[in-house]
Design an enzyme around this catalytic site. Structure first.
Site, PDB file in Angstrom:
ATOM      1  N   GLU A 105      -2.790  -5.228   1.370  1.00  0.00           N
ATOM      2  CA  GLU A 105      -2.757  -5.515   2.403  1.00  0.00           C
ATOM      3  C   GLU A 105      -4.126  -5.254   3.324  1.00  0.00           C
ATOM      4  OE1 GLU A 105      -0.074  -4.548   6.599  1.00  0.00           O
ATOM      5  OE2 GLU A 105       0.385  -3.538   4.630  1.00  0.00           O
ATOM      6  N   LYS A 141      -1.674   5.344   3.022  1.00  0.00           N
ATOM      7  CA  LYS A 141      -3.131   4.629   4.181  1.00  0.00           C
ATOM      8  C   LYS A 141      -2.950   5.480   5.436  1.00  0.00           C
ATOM      9  CE  LYS A 141      -4.243   0.211   1.976  1.00  0.00           C
ATOM     10  NZ  LYS A 141      -4.237  -1.001   2.243  1.00  0.00           N
ATOM     11  N   ARG A 200       4.157   4.391  -9.164  1.00  0.00           N
ATOM     12  CA  ARG A 200       2.818   4.402  -8.533  1.00  0.00           C
ATOM     13  C   ARG A 200       1.906   5.622  -8.989  1.00  0.00           C
ATOM     14  NH1 ARG A 200       3.639   4.956  -2.337  1.00  0.00           N
ATOM     15  NH2 ARG A 200       1.238   5.345  -2.447  1.00  0.00           N
TER      16      ARG A 200
END
Length: 788
Positions: free
Chosen positions: A272, A502, A492
């Site tokens: 994104e 983020k 992850r």
């Protein structure tokens, strides 16, 4: 405990599960539903023998999802005791997994599973005796340190359908018969012998006991199936009011997909564009780009640009540039916004099929209704009405926040990601890529899976936090009757003493707690690059971790540093810099004399290779590190002290003859020393140094930035006040460091090993007047005591 749970507990106890296992099972909704279905399919709701019950439990937890059509037949074999051992059941799983939904010959199945094969205790005993006779020498030598598992495996290899309990009993009895009772020596732990190191061979890798040294021999992509296998059941979706939905591609859909892709692997890396990429994205790139490369396939770089408010062209440009820097080449660069028209048309189709509706609840009301598992008042509105309002949403006739399009899923599901997720919302915000064409934008949950399908992605790979969204992913593709990719989630990547969110990274940047997205203290890829870390080291680090589903993948920072050092040790030339200069006057050297000495760029270089050396001036005034001088000597100190000698690397031994102090009688102004031109003196200590290039001309002055861990705690994200954990000493700037003259021509991005100090890189803040160096990582071994 609810009534339904009590009933299931009673049912599970009836088939012979112990109470602890039964209660643990109820805590897992998926296993509970599976086991409940298995018990009813097997028609043992009134109970059964414990051995049968244990096998049924194994079916509920391990049965191959691609062969569910054959499960009732297998259960028939279990309850009639034709399949009665775990080994037979595992063989059945293997056979059915390879058969999948296709029909098969019962005779082949029974032969593969040992149905009807009876292995007597006499047969087992004879085989045990044969195995012991063949391995008698090693058993007598190792005695009770013999690996019983190996013996067990040898017996089972010959008699795969033997009762494992009888096998174990006879092996134990045979061991006792051969060796007698255990002695005190048998109970002692075996001493580990040190491996001998071949003489005169230096191993440049970390020591064997270094936990940072990975094993990278295995191909991490072997776990993924081939595209032609994508007919298997992808997932089971459990509903509160209808049968289990087993999503998979039909043969017709899969054949069309394979024809479009020519059977190639297609993956995607879908960031994104709302921030800079971090080291977790390096793992995502490695998985998706790496799989495509390993299989000769294609990987899209797809911008998941469904939220125009958070996206910037700066981030888009950065992502494309950093993907290339990491060594990956996209097959094609696409945007989710490229498919806005197709996504809109499929949303209309979804409404027409009765699987979506326009909702007028506020965000607060939607949240409240979800928490209470209540249907929206508009959930059952007529299809025509939803189509009308959705068109008005598209035309900008409804205010932002006054309507959404929601998928009609299952508000009573145990999975919150099936609570009628939002498919479209109104946003009167221009889009960075598509401009002002649209005022309705699809959600991630709606767009992601559809674009995967439209791009014919074979392997949709994502991190484990998306696992609960798998049900929604496949539900949507199923109700639209379009191709379904294979989804696989992996853990992850988190690194200690850092944050990866983020949102948190953006907070640090916008509040100027760090110096931008490329601050060398951050685990952003831009920050690591500015710190001097190479993409090769990052990819080696990621490959060494592997691709697993372990949901606790926080890797110690030291492991990353291992790979950084391994890379820079091979590629960064050596040079000398003094961070905290202390002046030393060589009193027995003429003031106007300057010697040009050879210094090595590489430690193992040949003297015949002139390019592997650089020149360093040696004159009357040299500078050493302040930490390399002490007024009082000690046995474990190898630096300079009054009356003591050290060797200046690549130069001469010097001996301190006098110390010049300031008026406070404490502060050292300079050291006087004499050098041994003949080099007959052999001091133990070796130190680095920098000299005046000519009389009364200071050495090259540089700025050096020393970076340390940004956070004091290993996992700051788990702290309530994570900002309070910021390491206030994570950046130390030294303005008056001295360097050898050869560094004057260093360019931005050049990497060096400053001897005895660490690895450093020329920072982008450097100018023609002043060089700035960032410390990438310290050296593996400190020179503080050894003085080497």
């Amino acid at each position: 405990m609810a009534v339904k749970e009590e009933e299931r507990l009673e049912l599970f106890l009836k088939i012979g599960l112990d109470e602890r296992t039964a209660r643990n099972t109820i805590a897992n909704n998926k296993v509970t539903n599976n086991l409940n279905s298995v018990i009813h399919e097997a028609a043992v709701t009134e109970g059964c023998d414990r051995t049968i019950g244990n096998l049924l439990y194994t079916v509920a937890t391990k049965y191959p999802a691609n062969a569910l059509v054959h499960r009732p037949a297998l259960l028939g074999y279990i309850v009639t005791i034709k399949i009665k051992t775990p080994a037979q059941l595992e063989a059945a799983f293997s056979f059915l997994s390879s058969t999948a939904s296709e029909s098969f010959e019962l005779k082949e199945f029974e032969e593969a599973c040992g149905v009807g094969v009876e292995v007597s205790e006499e047969d087992i005993e004879q085989t045990v005796n044969e195995v012991f006779e063949q391995n008698k020498g090693s058993i007598l030598e190792l005695r009770y340190r013999t690996n019983v598992g190996d013996l067990f495996g040898l017996v089972r290899k010959r008699l795969p359908w033997a009762d494992p309990k009888i096998v174990k009993k006879l092996i134990d009895a045979k061991l006792y018969e051969l060796l007698g009772g255990r002695t005190a020596a048998d109970n002692e732990k075996a001493l580990k012998q040190k491996k001998e190191t071949p003489a005169k061979v230096k191993d440049k890798k970390a020591a064997d006991d270094n936990p940072s040294q990975p094993s990278e021999d295995l191909n991490p992509f072997l776990i993924f199936p081939n595209p032609e296998e994508n007919f298997k059941v992808h997932t089971e979706i459990f509903f509160s009011d209808r049968p289990v939905l087993r999503c998979c591609n039909t043969k017709e859909v899969l054949d069309k997909h394979l024809k479009r892709t020519s059977g190639k692997v297609y993956t995607r890396f879908p960031p994104e564009p709302n921030g800079y990429l971090h080291i977790g994205h390096a793992k995502a790139m490695f998985v998706s780009f790496g799989l495509a490369k390993e299989r000769g396939g294609c990987c899209y770089l797809r911008y998941d640009d469904t939220n125009p408010e958070a996206e910037k062209k700066e981030y888009i440009d950065h992502i494309e540039e950093i993907v290339e820097w990491m060594g990956w080449k996209p097959f094609k660069i696409t945007y989710t916004s490229d498919y806005f028209q197709e996504l809109y048309e499929l949303a209309v189709e979804l409404i027409q099929r009765g699987h979506a509706y326009v909702d007028h609840q506020t965000p607060e009301e939607i949240k409240e209704y979800r928490e209470k598992k209540m249907n929206s008042p508009w959930r059952d509105r007529p299809i025509a009405e939803s189509l009308k309002f959705f068109e008005e949403m598209r035309q900008g006739m409804i205010e932002e926040g006054k309507a959404t399009l929601r998928m009609k899923q299952d508000m009573q599901s145990d999975n919150g990601n099936m609570y009628d997720l939002i498919a479209y919302r109104i946003k009167f915000t221009p889009h960075p890529h598509s401009g002002d064409k649209w005022c309705i934008y699809p959600s991630y949950d709606y767009a992601h899976c559809i674009v995967d399908s439209l791009e014919d992605i074979t392997h949709s790979l994502c991190t484990l936090e998306f696992e609960t969204r798998r049900a929604s992913y496949y539900w949507l593709l199923h109700v639209l009757d379009i191709y379904q990719p294979y989804v696989w989630e992996y853990s992850r990547l988190n690194v200690t003493n850092n944050v990866m969110s983020k949102r948190k990274l953006n907070f640090l940047v916008t509040k100027k707690l760090v110096d931008g997205w490329d601050d060398p203290r951050l685990m952003t890829l831009a920050g690591l690059r500015r710190r001097g870390v190479t993409s090769t080291a990052i990819n080696a680090f990621v490959r060494g971790i592997g691709i697993t589903r372990s949901d606790c993948c926080t890797i110690r920072l030291e492991r990353l540093e291992y790979h950084i050092r391994e890379e820079l040790n091979r590629t960064a030339p050596r040079t000398m810099v003094v961070l905290q200069p202390l002046k030393v006057v060589i009193t027995n050297l003429d003031s106007g004399l300057v010697m040009d000495l050879d210094a090595k760029k590489w430690p193992d270089t040949s003297t015949e290779n002139s390019s592997a050396f650089y020149k360093v001036p040696f004159s009357r005034v040299v500078y050493i590190e302040q930490s390399d001088f002490q007024m009082k000597d000690s046995k474990d100190y190898y630096g300079l002290a009054p009356g003591k000698s050290v060797l200046l690397r690549y130069a001469f031994p010097i001996k301190c003859t006098e110390v010049v102090l300031a008026d406070d009688n404490k502060t050292i102004i300079e050291i006087w020393a004499e050098y041994d031109h003949s080099k007959k003196t052999k001091p133990k200590g070796v130190i680095h140094w920098v000299s005046e290039p000519s009389r009364e001309v200071d050495p090259l002055s540089i700025e050096v930035r020393l970076f340390d861990k940004l956070f004091n705690s290993e996992n700051p994200a788990e702290l309530g006040d994570w900002l309070a954990d910021v390491n206030l000493h994570s950046k130390v700037v030294i303005y008056g460091a001295y360097a050898v003259p050869s560094l004057r021509d260093a360019a931005i991005g050049d990497r060096f090993q400053f001897e005895r100090l660490g690895y450093f890189v020329v920072d982008k803040d450097s100018t023609s007047e002043r060089l700035v160096f960032n410390r990438t990582v310290t050296l593996r071994d400190s020179y503080g005591k050894s003085g080497k």
